[in-house]
Design a protein around this motif. Structure first.
Motif, PDB file in Angstrom:
ATOM      1  N   THR A 238      -3.967   4.856   1.490  1.00 40.22           N
ATOM      2  CA  THR A 238      -2.737   5.702   2.036  1.00 40.22           C
ATOM      3  C   THR A 238      -3.033   6.136   2.991  1.00 40.22           C
ATOM      4  O   THR A 238      -2.184   5.748   4.154  1.00 40.22           O
ATOM      5  CB  THR A 238      -2.150   6.628   0.802  1.00 40.22           C
TER       6      THR A 238
ATOM      7  N   SER B  84      -0.535   3.834  -5.342  1.00 41.29           N
ATOM      8  CA  SER B  84      -1.128   5.022  -5.879  1.00 41.29           C
ATOM      9  C   SER B  84      -0.240   5.776  -6.961  1.00 41.29           C
ATOM     10  O   SER B  84       0.656   6.412  -6.477  1.00 41.29           O
ATOM     11  CB  SER B  84      -1.986   6.018  -4.942  1.00 41.29           C
TER      12      SER B  84
ATOM     13  N   ASN C 261      -1.598  -1.399  -1.532  1.00 40.47           N
ATOM     14  CA  ASN C 261      -2.161  -0.277  -2.326  1.00 40.47           C
ATOM     15  C   ASN C 261      -0.936   0.420  -2.957  1.00 40.47           C
ATOM     16  O   ASN C 261       0.058   0.530  -2.445  1.00 40.47           O
ATOM     17  CB  ASN C 261      -2.904   0.614  -1.687  1.00 40.47           C
TER      18      ASN C 261
END
Length: 181
Positions: free
Chosen positions: A65, A38, A36
């Motif tokens: 997260t 972000s 991931n």
């Protein structure tokens, strides 16, 4: 060629804290899991000392997260200059999650403007600091912050945000425990 630093010095701290956009990368332990990345913004990040940073984590559509940090703690923050002078800084470390009522949560939240979407504080103990040229990053102009996150949270209200977190933030896309866990 990039450089490796022992810590975040005052010059780097000042540069980091002026970046309007930065990125957080995490991954689960499973090789089948999803990495991931972000984007982050708003006035939410603080360099607490030469080996520690923290940010106010706002409610979003996912919880990767937080889930990844709870599982394994690995995190990398990347800051890139979109201004005339190129630069990229990466902070690698081990992250932890603090929730409302935790002393660390209260300490970091107090450093930033109040935001109705606040759900947690992420703290990272830095193990590696590096910078590189950023010559391939385009020059761009910051025209302002989006107010959509705040407006969304204000419209939902505290109870609506709590319900949203239960619906959207309980599990990561890989099924790891998210918020509040």
């Amino acid at each position: 060629m990039g450089k490796i630093f022992d810590s975040i010095d005052d010059t780097m701290k000042a540069w980091i804290e002026t970046q309007p956009l930065w990125f957080v990368a995490t991954a689960p332990l499973s090789t089948e899991g999803h990495v991931n990345v972000s984007p982050r913004g708003h006035d939410s990040l603080s360099v607490l000392n030469e080996h520690r940073v923290a940010w106010v984590d706002f409610t979003g559509s996912g919880v990767e997260t937080i889930a990844h940090l709870r599982e394994n703690g690995r995190v990398c923050l990347m800051f890139a200059s979109f201004e005339r002078r190129p630069r990229i800084v990466r902070l690698h470390g081990r992250g932890t999650v603090a929730l409302p009522g935790d002393a660390e949560f209260d300490e970091v939240v107090a450093l930033h403007p109040e935001h109705p979407s606040t759900r947690a504080v992420i703290t990272v103990d830095i193990t590696r600091v590096s910078d590189s040229c950023g010559w391939g990053v385009p020059v761009m102009e910051m025209t302002g912050e989006r107010d959509l996150l705040r407006l969304h949270a204000e419209k939902k209200g505290a109870d609506g945000m709590a319900a949203y977190r239960v619906e959207k933030n309980s599990l990561s896309v890989d099924g790891l425990p998210g918020f509040p866990a």
